[in-house]
Design a protein around this motif. Structure first.
Motif, PDB file in Angstrom:
ATOM      1  N   ASN A 155       0.873  -1.230   0.015  1.00 27.60           N
ATOM      2  CA  ASN A 155       0.094   0.037   0.151  1.00 27.60           C
ATOM      3  C   ASN A 155       0.993   1.253  -0.079  1.00 27.60           C
ATOM      4  O   ASN A 155       1.994   1.287   0.665  1.00 27.60           O
ATOM      5  CB  ASN A 155      -0.969   0.041   1.242  1.00 27.60           C
ATOM      6  N   ILE A 156       0.489   2.177  -0.780  1.00 25.93           N
ATOM      7  CA  ILE A 156       1.234   3.512  -0.958  1.00 25.93           C
ATOM      8  C   ILE A 156       0.140   4.687  -0.754  1.00 25.93           C
ATOM      9  O   ILE A 156      -1.170   4.374  -0.604  1.00 25.93           O
ATOM     10  CB  ILE A 156       1.974   3.808  -2.155  1.00 25.93           C
ATOM     11  N   LEU A 157       0.730   5.887  -0.372  1.00 20.34           N
ATOM     12  CA  LEU A 157      -0.102   7.177  -0.228  1.00 20.34           C
ATOM     13  C   LEU A 157      -0.027   8.078  -1.312  1.00 20.34           C
ATOM     14  O   LEU A 157       1.218   8.129  -1.894  1.00 20.34           O
ATOM     15  CB  LEU A 157       0.262   7.986   1.092  1.00 20.34           C
ATOM     16  N   ILE A 158      -1.049   8.577  -1.911  1.00 20.90           N
ATOM     17  CA  ILE A 158      -1.059   9.411  -2.895  1.00 20.90           C
ATOM     18  C   ILE A 158      -1.653  10.744  -2.371  1.00 20.90           C
ATOM     19  O   ILE A 158      -2.681  10.788  -2.050  1.00 20.90           O
ATOM     20  CB  ILE A 158      -1.707   9.025  -4.125  1.00 20.90           C
ATOM     21  N   GLY A 159      -0.761  11.764  -2.464  1.00 21.47           N
ATOM     22  CA  GLY A 159      -1.075  12.980  -1.792  1.00 21.47           C
ATOM     23  C   GLY A 159      -1.304  14.070  -2.799  1.00 21.47           C
ATOM     24  O   GLY A 159      -1.151  14.092  -4.182  1.00 21.47           O
ATOM     25  N   SER A 160      -1.793  15.517  -2.390  1.00 19.14           N
ATOM     26  CA  SER A 160      -1.729  16.549  -3.299  1.00 19.14           C
ATOM     27  C   SER A 160      -0.464  17.640  -2.945  1.00 19.14           C
ATOM     28  O   SER A 160      -0.157  18.164  -4.131  1.00 19.14           O
ATOM     29  CB  SER A 160      -2.819  17.487  -2.925  1.00 19.14           C
ATOM     30  N   ILE A 161       0.183  17.481  -1.859  1.00 19.15           N
ATOM     31  CA  ILE A 161       1.282  18.209  -1.674  1.00 19.15           C
ATOM     32  C   ILE A 161       2.672  17.133  -1.322  1.00 19.15           C
ATOM     33  O   ILE A 161       2.475  16.583  -0.618  1.00 19.15           O
ATOM     34  CB  ILE A 161       1.323  19.301  -0.437  1.00 19.15           C
ATOM     35  N   PRO A 162       3.711  17.443  -2.074  1.00 18.33           N
ATOM     36  CA  PRO A 162       4.920  16.579  -2.312  1.00 18.33           C
ATOM     37  C   PRO A 162       5.748  16.755  -1.209  1.00 18.33           C
ATOM     38  O   PRO A 162       5.477  17.598  -0.165  1.00 18.33           O
ATOM     39  CB  PRO A 162       5.401  16.849  -3.524  1.00 18.33           C
ATOM     40  N   LEU A 163       6.396  15.609  -0.771  1.00 20.22           N
ATOM     41  CA  LEU A 163       7.214  15.668   0.402  1.00 20.22           C
ATOM     42  C   LEU A 163       8.583  16.826   0.238  1.00 20.22           C
ATOM     43  O   LEU A 163       8.733  16.875  -1.055  1.00 20.22           O
ATOM     44  CB  LEU A 163       8.103  14.197   0.410  1.00 20.22           C
ATOM     45  N   GLN A 164       8.623  17.541   1.066  1.00 17.23           N
ATOM     46  CA  GLN A 164       9.844  18.569   0.898  1.00 17.23           C
ATOM     47  C   GLN A 164      10.878  18.076   0.390  1.00 17.23           C
ATOM     48  O   GLN A 164      11.766  18.785  -0.518  1.00 17.23           O
ATOM     49  CB  GLN A 164       9.828  19.323   2.274  1.00 17.23           C
ATOM     50  N   SER A 165      11.485  17.043   0.757  1.00 16.62           N
ATOM     51  CA  SER A 165      12.919  16.491   0.313  1.00 16.62           C
ATOM     52  C   SER A 165      12.715  16.201  -0.966  1.00 16.62           C
ATOM     53  O   SER A 165      13.787  16.182  -1.708  1.00 16.62           O
ATOM     54  CB  SER A 165      13.198  15.283   1.281  1.00 16.62           C
ATOM     55  N   VAL A 166      11.601  15.645  -1.490  1.00 19.53           N
ATOM     56  CA  VAL A 166      11.504  15.542  -2.956  1.00 19.53           C
ATOM     57  C   VAL A 166      11.639  16.707  -3.904  1.00 19.53           C
ATOM     58  O   VAL A 166      12.203  16.937  -4.982  1.00 19.53           O
ATOM     59  CB  VAL A 166      10.514  14.639  -3.273  1.00 19.53           C
ATOM     60  N   ALA A 167      10.543  17.624  -3.458  1.00 21.27           N
ATOM     61  CA  ALA A 167      10.263  18.826  -4.041  1.00 21.27           C
ATOM     62  C   ALA A 167      11.659  19.744  -4.252  1.00 21.27           C
ATOM     63  O   ALA A 167      11.967  20.208  -5.147  1.00 21.27           O
ATOM     64  CB  ALA A 167       9.404  19.765  -3.472  1.00 21.27           C
ATOM     65  N   ARG A 168      12.612  19.665  -3.235  1.00 29.40           N
ATOM     66  CA  ARG A 168      13.542  20.324  -3.270  1.00 29.40           C
ATOM     67  C   ARG A 168      14.764  20.187  -4.540  1.00 29.40           C
ATOM     68  O   ARG A 168      15.456  20.891  -4.842  1.00 29.40           O
ATOM     69  CB  ARG A 168      14.526  20.214  -1.962  1.00 29.40           C
ATOM     70  N   GLN A 169      14.466  18.905  -4.817  1.00 29.83           N
ATOM     71  CA  GLN A 169      15.248  18.263  -5.986  1.00 29.83           C
ATOM     72  C   GLN A 169      15.103  19.137  -7.137  1.00 29.83           C
ATOM     73  O   GLN A 169      15.821  19.200  -8.225  1.00 29.83           O
ATOM     74  CB  GLN A 169      15.189  16.944  -6.266  1.00 29.83           C
TER      75      GLN A 169
END
Length: 378
Positions: free
Chosen positions: A276-290
């Motif tokens: 099972n995974i989660l799908i959100g609307s706002i991404p993880l900050q650690s991913v977005a910084r890339q």
């Protein structure tokens, strides 16, 4: 040609995407070829929970008024409106079995004659922030094993391990798939494949219906007896989808699963390893910084009197998150004509919700097509 030429609803935000608590702004345009007697023009804001709100905009009085009903002369009229959305409302969702739908309906109320109606659907996106769920940034491992029968003798097992470096994603991302498959049986495996599956539970008073859709899939070839197959970061794309859970809705629940399948040749069921995974609307900050800081907001077109209304959900002010684009749901459009609509109701009746889509990996959101659809009753 009749008296009414144009009767339409337009949002100041042309994408028609909003978040709970925001102010919806727009205008109603009426264009008449000849004068029309009417009691008034009404707007109805309706939510999928069958709760609705209404506003009235009086056409006022003017030359040609007869009795208590004003007459609107031939010409073009624009009536602005605004409406404050409640907080905590669920994301839009559409299927043939159930829905969460939001729309604005307009009525020209005419005395002793059929009313004119128009309709415009809009999308609500629940700002599900993956940063608020510790599980979203955690990696996970799942494994499975299956023993096949070969005539009267048991064969050795087939085994598989599935690994994900995290469990939280947003539409537009691609999930790197790592797995190891060992075919210890005497039979070849036709293929191995990984799917992103959406499972939707529809809760009625006494029954629950389950629908499962495969929305993305990647595959490898055959595996001979005694051989291994290694997946090293193969990318499983995430199309535009509603966020996990469908928070705020008590009768529909949505979950997402990544499944590894190993398909044996001949008669036999697959080895299935789910996660099972989660799908959100706002991404993880650690991913977005890339992907760097967001670009500046675009300026309105020259001569435009439409105000810019930011539609990016709130996030910590010290975090630079690239803004999403918005794309139609991977499952396409549905007809939103309802019982109180008729063949004369104006507006586009083919509608698909629009979800956040972070096009970091340069995928075309319009290329995703559901792979399969299954229905089961519990």
């Amino acid at each position: 040609m009749g008296k009414l030429n144009i009767f339409e609803i337009t949002f100041s935000n042309p994408q028609g995407v909003f978040y709970g608590g925001q102010l919806i702004q727009g205008h109603v345009t009426v264009e008449l070829n000849a004068e029309m007697k009417m009691r008034g023009i009404r707007l109805h804001f309706e939510g999928g929970a069958r709760v609705h709100w209404s506003e009235e905009h009086s056409t006022g009085t003017g030359p040609g008024q007869k009795g208590d009903d004003p007459v609107l002369q031939a010409g073009r009229y624009v009536y602005p409106f605004n409406f404050q959305l409640p907080t905590g409302i669920p994301s839009s969702y559409e299927s043939h079995t159930g829905r969460v739908r939001y729309s604005v309906g307009g009525v020209i109320d005419r005395p002793w004659k059929f009313d004119h109606t128009t309709k415009r659907a809009f999308t609500i996106v629940d700002p599900l922030d993956l940063n608020l769920d510790p599980q979203a940034r955690q990696g996970a491992t799942a494994n499975g094993q299956k023993t096949l029968c070969c005539l009267c003798c048991k064969s050795g097992p087939i085994s598989a391990v599935l690994r994900l470096d995290r469990l939280g994603y947003v539409p537009g991302e691609a999930i790197p798939i790592s797995c190891e498959i060992h075919n210890g049986s005497r039979r070849s495996m036709s293929s191995s494949f990984v799917q992103l599956k959406q499972t939707v539970l529809y809760h009625a008073t006494s029954k629950t219906k389950t629908m499962c859709n495969t929305v993305s899939k990647i595959s490898h070839g055959s595996i001979q007896p005694g051989d291994d197959d290694i997946w090293n970061g193969d990318l499983l794309s995430i199309p535009p989808l509603p966020p996990s859970g469908l928070r705020g809705c008590q009768i529909i629940d949505i979950t997402y699963t990544v499944t590894l399948n190993v398909d044996p040749s001949g008669v036999g069921t697959d080895l299935v390893v789910p996660m099972n995974i989660l799908i959100g609307s706002i991404p993880l900050q650690s991913v977005a910084r890339q992907y760097g800081p967001p670009p500046p907001l675009p300026l309105p077109p020259a001569g435009s009197d439409i105000p810019i209304q930011p539609i990016t959900p709130s996030a910590p002010s010290n975090i630079d998150i690239p803004p999403p684009s918005y794309a139609e749901c991977a499952f396409g459009k549905v007809n939103i004509r309802e019982e109180n609509d008729n063949e004369h109701t104006r507006g586009n009746m083919d509608y698909a919700p629009v979800y956040t889509y972070y096009n970091w990996n340069q995928h075309d959101a319009n290329t995703f097509v559901p792979v399969t659809e299954e229905q089961n009753k519990l």
